[in-house]
Design a protein around this motif. Structure first.
Motif, mmCIF file in Angstrom:
data_model
loop_
_atom_site.group_PDB
_atom_site.id
_atom_site.type_symbol
_atom_site.label_atom_id
_atom_site.label_comp_id
_atom_site.label_asym_id
_atom_site.label_seq_id
_atom_site.Cartn_x
_atom_site.Cartn_y
_atom_site.Cartn_z
ATOM 1 N N UNK A 98 15.263 1.697 18.146
ATOM 2 C CA UNK A 98 13.930 1.073 18.296
ATOM 3 C C UNK A 98 12.934 1.549 17.239
ATOM 4 N N UNK A 99 13.053 2.795 16.823
ATOM 5 C CA UNK A 99 12.124 3.309 15.815
ATOM 6 C C UNK A 99 12.376 2.750 14.427
ATOM 7 N N UNK A 100 13.434 1.973 14.258
ATOM 8 C CA UNK A 100 13.656 1.285 12.979
ATOM 9 C C UNK A 100 12.852 -0.020 12.903
ATOM 10 N N UNK A 101 12.188 -0.356 13.975
ATOM 11 C CA UNK A 101 11.383 -1.573 13.999
ATOM 12 C C UNK A 101 10.263 -1.505 12.974
ATOM 13 N N UNK A 102 10.071 -2.615 12.263
ATOM 14 C CA UNK A 102 8.996 -2.691 11.284
ATOM 15 C C UNK A 102 9.226 -3.831 10.309
ATOM 16 N N UNK A 103 8.321 -3.943 9.374
ATOM 17 C CA UNK A 103 8.479 -4.907 8.295
ATOM 18 C C UNK A 103 9.146 -4.196 7.124
ATOM 19 N N UNK A 104 10.220 -4.768 6.647
ATOM 20 C CA UNK A 104 10.983 -4.183 5.550
ATOM 21 C C UNK A 104 10.658 -4.924 4.260
ATOM 22 N N UNK A 105 10.316 -4.146 3.236
ATOM 23 C CA UNK A 105 9.924 -4.696 1.941
ATOM 24 C C UNK A 105 10.888 -4.241 0.852
ATOM 25 N N UNK A 106 11.177 -5.122 -0.057
ATOM 26 C CA UNK A 106 11.934 -4.697 -1.231
ATOM 27 C C UNK A 106 10.972 -4.524 -2.412
ATOM 28 N N UNK A 107 11.379 -3.657 -3.297
ATOM 29 C CA UNK A 107 10.558 -3.286 -4.444
ATOM 30 C C UNK A 107 11.436 -3.141 -5.665
ATOM 31 N N UNK A 108 10.926 -3.576 -6.797
ATOM 32 C CA UNK A 108 11.617 -3.376 -8.077
ATOM 33 C C UNK A 108 10.611 -2.805 -9.058
ATOM 34 N N UNK A 109 10.938 -1.666 -9.639
ATOM 35 C CA UNK A 109 10.004 -1.046 -10.567
ATOM 36 C C UNK A 109 10.731 -0.490 -11.783
ATOM 37 N N UNK A 110 9.991 -0.512 -12.870
ATOM 38 C CA UNK A 110 10.531 -0.013 -14.128
ATOM 39 C C UNK A 110 9.425 0.783 -14.802
ATOM 40 N N UNK A 111 9.726 2.011 -15.221
ATOM 41 C CA UNK A 111 8.700 2.913 -15.743
ATOM 42 C C UNK A 111 8.589 2.898 -17.249
ATOM 43 N N UNK A 112 9.478 2.170 -17.914
ATOM 44 C CA UNK A 112 9.395 2.054 -19.372
ATOM 45 C C UNK A 112 9.213 0.585 -19.716
ATOM 46 N N UNK A 113 8.761 0.333 -20.928
ATOM 47 C CA UNK A 113 8.477 -1.028 -21.342
ATOM 48 C C UNK A 113 9.732 -1.898 -21.285
ATOM 49 N N UNK A 114 9.681 -3.087 -20.736
ATOM 50 C CA UNK A 114 8.553 -3.675 -20.010
ATOM 51 C C UNK A 114 8.421 -3.059 -18.604
ATOM 52 N N UNK A 115 7.234 -2.534 -18.344
ATOM 53 C CA UNK A 115 6.969 -1.909 -17.056
ATOM 54 C C UNK A 115 6.713 -2.978 -16.007
ATOM 55 N N UNK A 116 7.149 -2.719 -14.795
ATOM 56 C CA UNK A 116 6.785 -3.589 -13.691
ATOM 57 C C UNK A 116 6.927 -2.859 -12.384
ATOM 58 N N UNK A 117 6.271 -3.442 -11.388
ATOM 59 C CA UNK A 117 6.305 -2.914 -10.023
ATOM 60 C C UNK A 117 6.084 -4.109 -9.100
#
Length: 118
Positions: free
Chosen positions: A87-106
């Motif tokens: 039950x404690x796993x309940x929530x909204x799950x989001x995916x993320x993609x990030x890059x710290x060098x050029x081209x940077x994105x988040x």
């Protein structure tokens, strides 16, 4: 502009399993890190797991031993296999993609709801 779209959320009983998917449209590059985060009602967003473009996975304690993160670079898709859900796993799950060098994105997806309840 990259868009991330999650799917696979839903209602599951305690002890059950779900597999979340995150698909990216647009250009992503090698050397980035994708991850799954979740946010429970009234709580801050927290990291669940990450995976590099080379396939190195890392898990937070909340996921270790129960969740498996994976990705297919050619398909620009990531998954989160979740077993032994609580039950404690309940929530909204989001995916993320990030890059710290050029081209940077988040980039963030819009989230998918996971509810673990009997």
């Amino acid at each position: 502009q990259v868009q991330l779209v999650e799917s696979g959320g839903g209602l599951v009983q305690p002890g059950g399993s779900l597999t979340l998917s995150c698909a990216a449209s647009g250009s992503v590059f090698s050397g980035d890190v994708w991850g799954w985060y979740r946010q429970a009602p009234g709580k801050q967003r927290e990291l669940v797991a990450t995976i590099t473009s080379g396939g190195t996975a890392r898990y937070e304690d909340i996921a270790e031993g129960r969740f498996t993160i994976s990705r297919h670079n050619g398909k620009n898709t990531m998954w989160l296999q979740m077993n032994s859900l609580k039950p404690e796993d309940t929530g909204v799950y989001y995916c993320n993609a990030r890059r710290h060098v050029t081209p940077r994105y988040n980039h963030w997806g819009q989230g998918t709801q996971v509810t673990v309840s009997s």
